[in-house]
Design a protein around this motif. Structure first.
Motif, PDB file in Angstrom:
ATOM      1  N   UNK A  84       1.019  -0.762   0.286  1.00 55.64           N
ATOM      2  CA  UNK A  84      -0.320  -0.333   0.052  1.00 55.64           C
ATOM      3  C   UNK A  84       0.640   1.131  -0.538  1.00 55.64           C
ATOM      4  N   UNK A  85       2.584   0.921   0.119  1.00 55.37           N
ATOM      5  CA  UNK A  85       3.205   2.825  -0.100  1.00 55.37           C
ATOM      6  C   UNK A  85       3.454   2.439  -1.545  1.00 55.37           C
ATOM      7  N   UNK A  86       3.754   3.860  -1.548  1.00 52.74           N
ATOM      8  CA  UNK A  86       3.374   4.957  -2.800  1.00 52.74           C
ATOM      9  C   UNK A  86       4.624   5.407  -2.518  1.00 52.74           C
ATOM     10  N   UNK A  87       6.049   5.540  -1.743  1.00 54.07           N
ATOM     11  CA  UNK A  87       7.377   5.940  -1.814  1.00 54.07           C
ATOM     12  C   UNK A  87       8.217   5.176  -2.328  1.00 54.07           C
ATOM     13  N   UNK A  88       9.234   5.978  -2.807  1.00 53.29           N
ATOM     14  CA  UNK A  88      10.326   5.514  -3.414  1.00 53.29           C
ATOM     15  C   UNK A  88      11.142   4.485  -2.519  1.00 53.29           C
ATOM     16  N   UNK A  89      11.114   4.764  -1.270  1.00 52.34           N
ATOM     17  CA  UNK A  89      11.199   4.015   0.070  1.00 52.34           C
ATOM     18  C   UNK A  89      10.852   3.251   1.100  1.00 52.34           C
ATOM     19  N   UNK A  90      10.884   2.188   1.353  1.00 54.14           N
ATOM     20  CA  UNK A  90       9.575   2.301   2.665  1.00 54.14           C
ATOM     21  C   UNK A  90       9.982   1.803   4.012  1.00 54.14           C
ATOM     22  N   UNK A  91       9.445   2.465   5.277  1.00 54.74           N
ATOM     23  CA  UNK A  91      10.325   2.146   6.037  1.00 54.74           C
ATOM     24  C   UNK A  91       9.544   1.649   7.724  1.00 54.74           C
ATOM     25  N   UNK A  92       9.840   0.155   8.104  1.00 57.11           N
ATOM     26  CA  UNK A  92       8.792  -0.531   8.095  1.00 57.11           C
ATOM     27  C   UNK A  92       8.514  -0.629   9.894  1.00 57.11           C
ATOM     28  N   UNK A  93       8.097  -0.107  10.636  1.00 55.37           N
ATOM     29  CA  UNK A  93       7.602  -0.168  11.961  1.00 55.37           C
ATOM     30  C   UNK A  93       6.995  -0.983  12.933  1.00 55.37           C
ATOM     31  N   UNK A  94       7.214  -1.827  13.963  1.00 57.88           N
ATOM     32  CA  UNK A  94       6.519  -2.187  14.527  1.00 57.88           C
ATOM     33  C   UNK A  94       6.258  -1.485  15.797  1.00 57.88           C
ATOM     34  N   UNK A  95       4.435  -1.950  15.608  1.00 60.34           N
ATOM     35  CA  UNK A  95       3.658  -1.077  17.057  1.00 60.34           C
ATOM     36  C   UNK A  95       4.539  -1.029  18.768  1.00 60.34           C
ATOM     37  N   UNK A  96       5.007  -1.972  18.549  1.00 60.65           N
ATOM     38  CA  UNK A  96       6.148  -1.378  19.635  1.00 60.65           C
ATOM     39  C   UNK A  96       7.315  -0.303  20.170  1.00 60.65           C
ATOM     40  N   UNK A  97       7.312  -0.148  18.992  1.00 60.43           N
ATOM     41  CA  UNK A  97       9.139   0.344  17.964  1.00 60.43           C
ATOM     42  C   UNK A  97       8.880   1.655  18.351  1.00 60.43           C
ATOM     43  N   UNK A  98       9.613   2.844  18.563  1.00 60.52           N
ATOM     44  CA  UNK A  98       9.588   4.225  18.691  1.00 60.52           C
ATOM     45  C   UNK A  98      10.920   4.903  18.265  1.00 60.52           C
ATOM     46  N   UNK A  99      10.775   5.628  17.735  1.00 62.67           N
ATOM     47  CA  UNK A  99      12.331   6.023  16.652  1.00 62.67           C
ATOM     48  C   UNK A  99      12.312   7.905  17.744  1.00 62.67           C
ATOM     49  N   UNK A 100      14.063   7.296  18.226  1.00 64.82           N
ATOM     50  CA  UNK A 100      14.391   8.631  19.153  1.00 64.82           C
ATOM     51  C   UNK A 100      13.893   9.572  18.341  1.00 64.82           C
ATOM     52  N   UNK A 101      14.002  10.341  18.822  1.00 68.31           N
ATOM     53  CA  UNK A 101      13.738  12.711  18.144  1.00 68.31           C
ATOM     54  C   UNK A 101      15.374  12.902  17.970  1.00 68.31           C
ATOM     55  N   UNK A 102      16.460  12.435  18.572  1.00 65.81           N
ATOM     56  CA  UNK A 102      17.003  12.797  18.413  1.00 65.81           C
ATOM     57  C   UNK A 102      17.753  11.753  16.647  1.00 65.81           C
ATOM     58  N   UNK A 103      17.429  10.426  16.568  1.00 64.56           N
ATOM     59  CA  UNK A 103      17.805   9.560  15.126  1.00 64.56           C
ATOM     60  C   UNK A 103      17.267  10.168  13.907  1.00 64.56           C
ATOM     61  N   UNK A 104      15.970  10.990  14.251  1.00 65.52           N
ATOM     62  CA  UNK A 104      15.043  11.264  12.831  1.00 65.52           C
ATOM     63  C   UNK A 104      15.788  11.904  11.405  1.00 65.52           C
ATOM     64  N   UNK A 105      17.081  13.396  11.767  1.00 66.94           N
ATOM     65  CA  UNK A 105      17.923  13.892  11.309  1.00 66.94           C
ATOM     66  C   UNK A 105      18.799  12.293  10.539  1.00 66.94           C
ATOM     67  N   UNK A 106      19.333  11.554  11.648  1.00 71.18           N
ATOM     68  CA  UNK A 106      20.462  11.013  10.695  1.00 71.18           C
ATOM     69  C   UNK A 106      19.528   9.494   9.594  1.00 71.18           C
ATOM     70  N   UNK A 107      18.220   9.206  10.299  1.00 68.23           N
ATOM     71  CA  UNK A 107      17.644   8.468   9.513  1.00 68.23           C
ATOM     72  C   UNK A 107      17.141   9.150   8.382  1.00 68.23           C
ATOM     73  N   UNK A 108      16.630  10.032   7.876  1.00 73.99           N
ATOM     74  CA  UNK A 108      16.292  10.412   7.282  1.00 73.99           C
ATOM     75  C   UNK A 108      17.500  11.281   5.912  1.00 73.99           C
ATOM     76  N   UNK A 109      18.728  11.876   6.851  1.00 74.03           N
ATOM     77  CA  UNK A 109      19.884  11.709   6.001  1.00 74.03           C
ATOM     78  C   UNK A 109      19.810  10.112   4.791  1.00 74.03           C
ATOM     79  N   UNK A 110      20.593   8.934   5.641  1.00 71.34           N
ATOM     80  CA  UNK A 110      20.164   8.097   4.878  1.00 71.34           C
ATOM     81  C   UNK A 110      19.438   7.623   4.132  1.00 71.34           C
TER      82      UNK A 110
END
Length: 110
Positions: A84-110
């Motif tokens: 159902x994703x339409x993006x060029x990249x897909x990021x799967x996240x489990x319902x019990x996983x949370x990304x820390x806000x300090x890591x968001x720039x690193x993940x986005x840059x990757x």
């Protein structure tokens, strides 16, 4: 480049998953977030809709109980989300996983 995120959840409230926090944690780095919501016995879908972010796309499903052996139903629900994703990249996240806000720039840059 568009980035999609996706997950699946069923009875997230009854099972005490931090699914709302999980979804909110990834929204800053995705263009869309697909949530496959199985037929729940609680307020899971209402809590997802209450987030109120236009990036969220809800796909309602009914789980095939015959696929519960070895977790096949989980794989099925995960693939419904991915397809159902339409993006060029897909990021799967489990319902019990949370990304820390300090890591968001690193993940986005990757």
């Amino acid at each position: 480049m568009r980035v999609s995120g996706y997950t699946f959840i069923r009875n997230g409230g009854l099972l005490a998953y931090p699914f709302v926090e999980s979804i909110r944690s990834i929204l800053p780095i995705v263009d869309e977030f697909v949530v496959v919501v199985g037929d729940s016995e609680d307020d899971t879908i209402e809590r997802i809709r209450a987030i109120g972010d236009p990036k969220i796309k809800v796909v309602e499903t009914r789980w095939n109980e015959g696929l519960r052996t070895k977790g096949y139903v989980y794989a099925q629900q995960k693939m419904i989300g991915q397809f159902s994703c339409t993006g060029d990249w897909a990021f799967y996240l489990e319902g019990d996983e949370v990304l820390h806000e300090r890591d968001l720039p690193t993940v986005r840059a990757s």
